[in-house]
Design a protein around this motif. Structure first.
Motif, PDB file in Angstrom:
ATOM      1  N   LEU A   1       0.830  -1.203   0.000  1.00  0.00           N
ATOM      2  CA  LEU A   1       0.000   0.000   0.000  1.00  0.00           C
ATOM      3  C   LEU A   1       0.866   1.256   0.000  1.00  0.00           C
ATOM      4  CD1 LEU A   1      -2.687   1.510   0.208  1.00  0.00           C
ATOM      5  CD2 LEU A   1      -2.617   1.133   2.689  1.00  0.00           C
ATOM      6  N   VAL A   2       1.911   1.258   0.818  1.00  0.00           N
ATOM      7  CA  VAL A   2       2.822   2.402   0.844  1.00  0.00           C
ATOM      8  C   VAL A   2       3.467   2.604  -0.519  1.00  0.00           C
ATOM      9  CG1 VAL A   2       5.006   3.241   1.787  1.00  0.00           C
ATOM     10  CG2 VAL A   2       3.267   2.332   3.331  1.00  0.00           C
ATOM     11  N   ALA A   3       3.902   1.509  -1.150  1.00  0.00           N
ATOM     12  CA  ALA A   3       4.521   1.602  -2.473  1.00  0.00           C
ATOM     13  C   ALA A   3       3.537   2.154  -3.497  1.00  0.00           C
ATOM     14  CB  ALA A   3       5.028   0.233  -2.910  1.00  0.00           C
ATOM     15  N   ASP A   4       2.283   1.708  -3.444  1.00  0.00           N
ATOM     16  CA  ASP A   4       1.274   2.174  -4.394  1.00  0.00           C
ATOM     17  C   ASP A   4       0.965   3.655  -4.182  1.00  0.00           C
ATOM     18  OD1 ASP A   4       1.154  -0.346  -5.465  1.00  0.00           O
ATOM     19  OD2 ASP A   4      -0.718  -0.914  -4.463  1.00  0.00           O
ATOM     20  N   LEU A   5       0.860   4.065  -2.917  1.00  0.00           N
ATOM     21  CA  LEU A   5       0.582   5.468  -2.613  1.00  0.00           C
ATOM     22  C   LEU A   5       1.731   6.363  -3.059  1.00  0.00           C
ATOM     23  CD1 LEU A   5      -1.078   5.107   0.896  1.00  0.00           C
ATOM     24  CD2 LEU A   5      -2.157   6.055  -1.138  1.00  0.00           C
ATOM     25  N   LEU A   6       2.956   5.887  -2.864  1.00  0.00           N
ATOM     26  CA  LEU A   6       4.112   6.670  -3.290  1.00  0.00           C
ATOM     27  C   LEU A   6       4.131   6.809  -4.815  1.00  0.00           C
ATOM     28  CD1 LEU A   6       6.626   8.214  -2.610  1.00  0.00           C
ATOM     29  CD2 LEU A   6       7.892   6.066  -2.485  1.00  0.00           C
TER      30      LEU A   6
ATOM     31  N   VAL B   1      -9.210  19.973  -7.258  1.00  0.00           N
ATOM     32  CA  VAL B   1      -9.181  18.501  -7.222  1.00  0.00           C
ATOM     33  C   VAL B   1      -7.922  18.025  -6.509  1.00  0.00           C
ATOM     34  CG1 VAL B   1      -9.102  16.397  -8.608  1.00  0.00           C
ATOM     35  CG2 VAL B   1     -10.592  18.294  -9.287  1.00  0.00           C
ATOM     36  N   ILE B   2      -6.779  18.620  -6.870  1.00  0.00           N
ATOM     37  CA  ILE B   2      -5.523  18.269  -6.197  1.00  0.00           C
ATOM     38  C   ILE B   2      -5.627  18.579  -4.715  1.00  0.00           C
ATOM     39  CG2 ILE B   2      -3.078  18.883  -5.968  1.00  0.00           C
ATOM     40  CD1 ILE B   2      -2.995  19.290  -8.988  1.00  0.00           C
ATOM     41  N   TYR B   3      -6.218  19.729  -4.376  1.00  0.00           N
ATOM     42  CA  TYR B   3      -6.338  20.137  -2.972  1.00  0.00           C
ATOM     43  C   TYR B   3      -7.029  19.061  -2.148  1.00  0.00           C
ATOM     44  CZ  TYR B   3      -7.688  22.821   1.135  1.00  0.00           C
ATOM     45  OH  TYR B   3      -7.873  23.243   2.433  1.00  0.00           O
ATOM     46  N   HIS B   4      -8.100  18.458  -2.704  1.00  0.00           N
ATOM     47  CA  HIS B   4      -8.840  17.446  -1.949  1.00  0.00           C
ATOM     48  C   HIS B   4      -8.232  16.056  -2.090  1.00  0.00           C
ATOM     49  CE1 HIS B   4     -11.950  20.650  -2.035  1.00  0.00           C
ATOM     50  NE2 HIS B   4     -12.190  20.170  -0.846  1.00  0.00           N
ATOM     51  N   LEU B   5      -7.394  15.859  -3.110  1.00  0.00           N
ATOM     52  CA  LEU B   5      -6.759  14.548  -3.307  1.00  0.00           C
ATOM     53  C   LEU B   5      -5.576  14.349  -2.364  1.00  0.00           C
ATOM     54  CD1 LEU B   5      -6.492  11.947  -5.028  1.00  0.00           C
ATOM     55  CD2 LEU B   5      -5.061  13.263  -6.605  1.00  0.00           C
ATOM     56  N   ILE B   6      -4.827  15.415  -2.114  1.00  0.00           N
ATOM     57  CA  ILE B   6      -3.597  15.300  -1.322  1.00  0.00           C
ATOM     58  C   ILE B   6      -3.816  14.649   0.043  1.00  0.00           C
ATOM     59  CG2 ILE B   6      -1.815  16.640  -0.126  1.00  0.00           C
ATOM     60  CD1 ILE B   6      -1.247  16.239  -3.085  1.00  0.00           C
ATOM     61  N   PRO B   7      -4.832  15.043   0.833  1.00  0.00           N
ATOM     62  CA  PRO B   7      -4.992  14.383   2.140  1.00  0.00           C
ATOM     63  C   PRO B   7      -5.206  12.880   2.030  1.00  0.00           C
ATOM     64  CG  PRO B   7      -6.315  16.374   2.031  1.00  0.00           C
ATOM     65  CD  PRO B   7      -5.817  16.111   0.642  1.00  0.00           C
ATOM     66  N   MET B   8      -5.863  12.445   0.964  1.00  0.00           N
ATOM     67  CA  MET B   8      -6.118  11.011   0.804  1.00  0.00           C
ATOM     68  C   MET B   8      -4.831  10.239   0.555  1.00  0.00           C
ATOM     69  SD  MET B   8      -9.594  10.963  -1.460  1.00  0.00           S
ATOM     70  CE  MET B   8     -11.033  11.928  -0.966  1.00  0.00           C
ATOM     71  N   ILE B   9      -3.993  10.742  -0.360  1.00  0.00           N
ATOM     72  CA  ILE B   9      -2.759  10.005  -0.641  1.00  0.00           C
ATOM     73  C   ILE B   9      -1.735  10.210   0.470  1.00  0.00           C
ATOM     74  CG2 ILE B   9      -3.128  10.016  -3.128  1.00  0.00           C
ATOM     75  CD1 ILE B   9      -1.133  12.210  -3.440  1.00  0.00           C
ATOM     76  N   HIS B  10      -1.936  11.236   1.289  1.00  0.00           N
ATOM     77  CA  HIS B  10      -0.971  11.476   2.357  1.00  0.00           C
ATOM     78  C   HIS B  10      -1.266  10.679   3.621  1.00  0.00           C
ATOM     79  CE1 HIS B  10       2.249  14.422   1.500  1.00  0.00           C
ATOM     80  NE2 HIS B  10       1.577  14.435   0.360  1.00  0.00           N
ATOM     81  N   GLN B  11      -2.289   9.858   3.599  1.00  0.00           N
ATOM     82  CA  GLN B  11      -2.449   8.914   4.697  1.00  0.00           C
ATOM     83  C   GLN B  11      -1.249   7.971   4.742  1.00  0.00           C
ATOM     84  OE1 GLN B  11      -6.132   7.018   5.528  1.00  0.00           O
ATOM     85  NE2 GLN B  11      -7.335   8.699   4.695  1.00  0.00           N
TER      86      GLN B  11
END
Length: 230
Positions: free
Chosen positions: A93-98, A160-170
């Motif tokens: 999961l970490v690899a995919d998020l990165l 869109v980026i503004y709201h996407l960042i918190p999700m991938i930054h988990q």
């Protein structure tokens, strides 16, 4: 017929949310104090507190005792919007998020270099300084790190980026599971170099420095080009 059966705290929460959008309040920004805000909204302080609780539960606001009420770095996110908790292989999961971060964040930094205002650059430097404080707890450092990347997303002027960042930054929360040892000093330097490029409105430089920052994270995590942990 009853048209609106929403409670006063719920309607007050809606009004606060509209105020956040209208005044372009971004992650980490502080709301007026309780007395002033209740007066502005023409509600009692108890109603205001109930409205703030509603928005806190929705990750729109966060309350720091003794400091005030702030726009959350995880604005609008539910606890686990992408179902990360159901993924058994946390390393994968970490690899995919990165991998997603490498697709999104260098271009976000490029846009930030185009559109960032002076006060936003000052805020980025302030976050850098706070992350460099020796007494900062690991949890607070993660929060500041997320706020830093969220601020860059805000500077991109892309909602869109503004709201996407918190999700991938988990992903930040998973780091301790995968890599307990942190590389604080090099990371601080990487952050500052990104901000310096943004300050100069150097889009290509901001892209390259963000990309470098993320590739270094990938190396530290021991991820190879096939997104497998070595």
């Amino acid at each position: 017929m009853k048209v609106n059966n929403r409670s006063l705290p719920e309607r007050t929460a809606d009004t606060i949310l509209m105020m956040i959008h209208r005044e372009n309040l971004t992650a980490g920004m502080r709301l007026p104090n309780e007395h002033i805000l209740a007066s502005q909204l023409e509600v009692s302080r108890s109603t205001l507190r109930a409205a703030i609780r509603i928005l806190t539960e929705q990750n729109i606001l966060r309350v720091e005792r003794g400091s005030g009420t702030f726009v959350s770095e995880q604005f609008g996110m539910s606890g686990d919007p992408l179902g990360y908790s159901a993924v058994y292989d946390k390393k994968k999961l970490v690899a995919d998020l990165l991998q997603i971060r490498l697709m999104v964040e260098p271009n976000t930094a490029l846009l930030a270099a185009q559109y960032a205002k002076k006060q936003e650059v000052r805020e980025l430097y302030r976050l850098c300084s706070e992350m460099e404080e020796d007494e900062l707890t690991p949890q607070k450092r993660i929060e500041k790190d997320m706020a830093f990347h969220q601020m860059i997303a805000d500077c991109s002027r892309n909602s869109v980026i503004y709201h996407l960042i918190p999700m991938i930054h988990q992903m930040q929360i998973l780091y301790d599971y995968v890599l307990p040892k942190r590389h604080r000093k090099p990371t601080n330097l990487e952050h500052r170099r990104i901000v310096e490029a943004i300050e100069r409105h150097d889009g290509a430089g901001a892209f390259e420095r963000m990309q470098y920052h993320l590739l270094v994270i990938r190396t530290r995590l021991g991820i190879d080009d096939s997104d497998k942990f070595v």
